[in-house]
Motif scaffolding. Sequence first.
Motif, PDB file in Angstrom:
ATOM      1  N   ALA A   6       0.845  -1.188   0.000  1.00 33.17           N
ATOM      2  CA  ALA A   6       0.000   0.000   0.000  1.00 33.17           C
ATOM      3  C   ALA A   6       0.881   1.239   0.000  1.00 33.17           C
ATOM      4  O   ALA A   6       1.961   1.250   0.590  1.00 33.17           O
ATOM      5  N   VAL A   7       0.415   2.256  -0.663  1.00 31.86           N
ATOM      6  CA  VAL A   7       1.008   3.578  -0.555  1.00 31.86           C
ATOM      7  C   VAL A   7       0.049   4.409   0.292  1.00 31.86           C
ATOM      8  O   VAL A   7      -1.128   4.547  -0.058  1.00 31.86           O
ATOM      9  N   VAL A   8       0.557   4.909   1.411  1.00 32.66           N
ATOM     10  CA  VAL A   8      -0.263   5.731   2.299  1.00 32.66           C
ATOM     11  C   VAL A   8       0.226   7.168   2.179  1.00 32.66           C
ATOM     12  O   VAL A   8       1.372   7.488   2.539  1.00 32.66           O
ATOM     13  N   ALA A   9      -0.632   8.015   1.630  1.00 38.30           N
ATOM     14  CA  ALA A   9      -0.314   9.430   1.459  1.00 38.30           C
ATOM     15  C   ALA A   9      -1.013  10.222   2.554  1.00 38.30           C
ATOM     16  O   ALA A   9      -2.221  10.064   2.769  1.00 38.30           O
ATOM     17  N   LEU A  10      -0.261  11.078   3.240  1.00 38.34           N
ATOM     18  CA  LEU A  10      -0.796  11.832   4.368  1.00 38.34           C
ATOM     19  C   LEU A  10      -0.562  13.320   4.152  1.00 38.34           C
ATOM     20  O   LEU A  10       0.533  13.746   3.785  1.00 38.34           O
ATOM     21  N   ALA A  11      -1.596  14.112   4.404  1.00 38.39           N
ATOM     22  CA  ALA A  11      -1.488  15.554   4.224  1.00 38.39           C
ATOM     23  C   ALA A  11      -2.487  16.240   5.144  1.00 38.39           C
ATOM     24  O   ALA A  11      -3.551  15.704   5.438  1.00 38.39           O
ATOM     25  N   VAL A  12      -2.132  17.438   5.593  1.00 39.51           N
ATOM     26  CA  VAL A  12      -3.069  18.211   6.409  1.00 39.51           C
ATOM     27  C   VAL A  12      -4.198  18.733   5.534  1.00 39.51           C
ATOM     28  O   VAL A  12      -5.376  18.514   5.808  1.00 39.51           O
ATOM     29  N   SER A  13      -3.850  19.422   4.465  1.00 34.02           N
ATOM     30  CA  SER A  13      -4.847  19.995   3.548  1.00 34.02           C
ATOM     31  C   SER A  13      -4.393  19.783   2.111  1.00 34.02           C
ATOM     32  O   SER A  13      -3.738  20.656   1.525  1.00 34.02           O
ATOM     33  N   PRO A  14      -4.693  18.631   1.537  1.00 35.34           N
ATOM     34  CA  PRO A  14      -4.256  18.376   0.157  1.00 35.34           C
ATOM     35  C   PRO A  14      -4.902  19.346  -0.827  1.00 35.34           C
ATOM     36  O   PRO A  14      -6.077  19.702  -0.688  1.00 35.34           O
ATOM     37  N   GLU A  15      -4.134  19.781  -1.814  1.00 35.87           N
ATOM     38  CA  GLU A  15      -4.643  20.707  -2.816  1.00 35.87           C
ATOM     39  C   GLU A  15      -5.500  19.968  -3.848  1.00 35.87           C
ATOM     40  O   GLU A  15      -5.475  18.733  -3.935  1.00 35.87           O
ATOM     41  N   ASP A  16      -6.260  20.728  -4.612  1.00 36.60           N
ATOM     42  CA  ASP A  16      -7.007  20.137  -5.722  1.00 36.60           C
ATOM     43  C   ASP A  16      -6.029  19.406  -6.639  1.00 36.60           C
ATOM     44  O   ASP A  16      -4.939  19.898  -6.932  1.00 36.60           O
ATOM     45  N   GLY A  17      -6.404  18.261  -7.071  1.00 30.45           N
ATOM     46  CA  GLY A  17      -5.526  17.490  -7.948  1.00 30.45           C
ATOM     47  C   GLY A  17      -4.562  16.592  -7.210  1.00 30.45           C
ATOM     48  O   GLY A  17      -3.740  15.911  -7.840  1.00 30.45           O
ATOM     49  N   ALA A  18      -4.644  16.547  -5.864  1.00 34.37           N
ATOM     50  CA  ALA A  18      -3.704  15.732  -5.089  1.00 34.37           C
ATOM     51  C   ALA A  18      -3.852  14.251  -5.408  1.00 34.37           C
ATOM     52  O   ALA A  18      -2.853  13.527  -5.516  1.00 34.37           O
ATOM     53  N   THR A  19      -5.082  13.788  -5.563  1.00 36.63           N
ATOM     54  CA  THR A  19      -5.297  12.369  -5.862  1.00 36.63           C
ATOM     55  C   THR A  19      -4.602  11.992  -7.165  1.00 36.63           C
ATOM     56  O   THR A  19      -3.863  10.997  -7.235  1.00 36.63           O
ATOM     57  N   GLU A  20      -4.823  12.791  -8.188  1.00 39.97           N
ATOM     58  CA  GLU A  20      -4.214  12.507  -9.492  1.00 39.97           C
ATOM     59  C   GLU A  20      -2.697  12.551  -9.417  1.00 39.97           C
ATOM     60  O   GLU A  20      -2.003  11.737 -10.043  1.00 39.97           O
TER      61      GLU A  20
END
Length: 309
Positions: A6-20
């Motif tokens: 698994a890749v676990v991505a962690l962010a406080v406030s991800p910007e638009d387009g973060a998923t992509e």
Amino acid sequence: MSLNCAVVALAVSPEDGATEAVLDAVERAGAVVETHNWVRVTGTASDGQAADVEGYNALTVRVQTEDPQQLRRALQPDPQRQLLPGIDLNVVPHTWFDQSRKKLVVLDVDSTLIRQEVIELLAAHVGREAEVAAVTERAMRGEIDFAASLRERVAVLEGLPASVIDDVAAAVRLSPGAKVLVQTLLREGHAVAAVSGGFSQVLDPLAARLELTRAAANELEIQDGVLTGRVAGRIVDRAVKAEVMGQWAQELGVAPEDVMAVGDGANDIDMARAAGLSVAYRAKPALREVADTQLSLPNLDALRFFLDL
């Protein structure tokens, strides 16, 4: 042969387009994305006791890859800098998502399980907090020997009444998310421990309150109700931390690959290298260089996502 991880991505406030951006980075590294899912955790949910705790966002991406280590290197080419600004990208082996395997999570204490450095709180009682803090900073960066630096810092406490330990213990604040993390792990049948280059007189009551599975730290020597400025017994340095972690795993029947070490400084390097999965929590550069994963946001609760909890 392709392996699950698994890749676990962690962010406080991800910007638009973060998923992509995350999915593109994963696919460019040669992995095949199977599923992905964002979860938003509020500050209250992760730490109901602290009004100043920020929430965070976690994106779990299930992938197939021929080489998990190569994927980790691709997503974290420079341990000192995020590939995607504001987002920690962590590769977690599939075994960490297997709830049938008992895990042992071992946490450093000062600036990890708790927000402060206990030796600095003690030194404040003799007006030498800044001086001691400077030595602590150098030790945690790995610039000076930990054991020698600890003796130097403890020496300034000579003559203090032992009662100041209780004052300091009362002033200690858990790191954001720490209580929820510990409660969740214990509820799911895992073991949680703390090992510290700090002091048992402060850690032991904290460990009892949190119902930790194991705890170990240095002992401040006290004679006639006064601190002598010395440490009693052997010093818990980086080698001892790794040794104790291994002993606990054996006692608890936890496989070495199912042990997680979480820390912030150079004194945690040996246990990071010995653990099945190591986490650099808001860490100094020396530990970032060797840790498997990074947690830059100020919330320990996010580690639950490394275990799919």
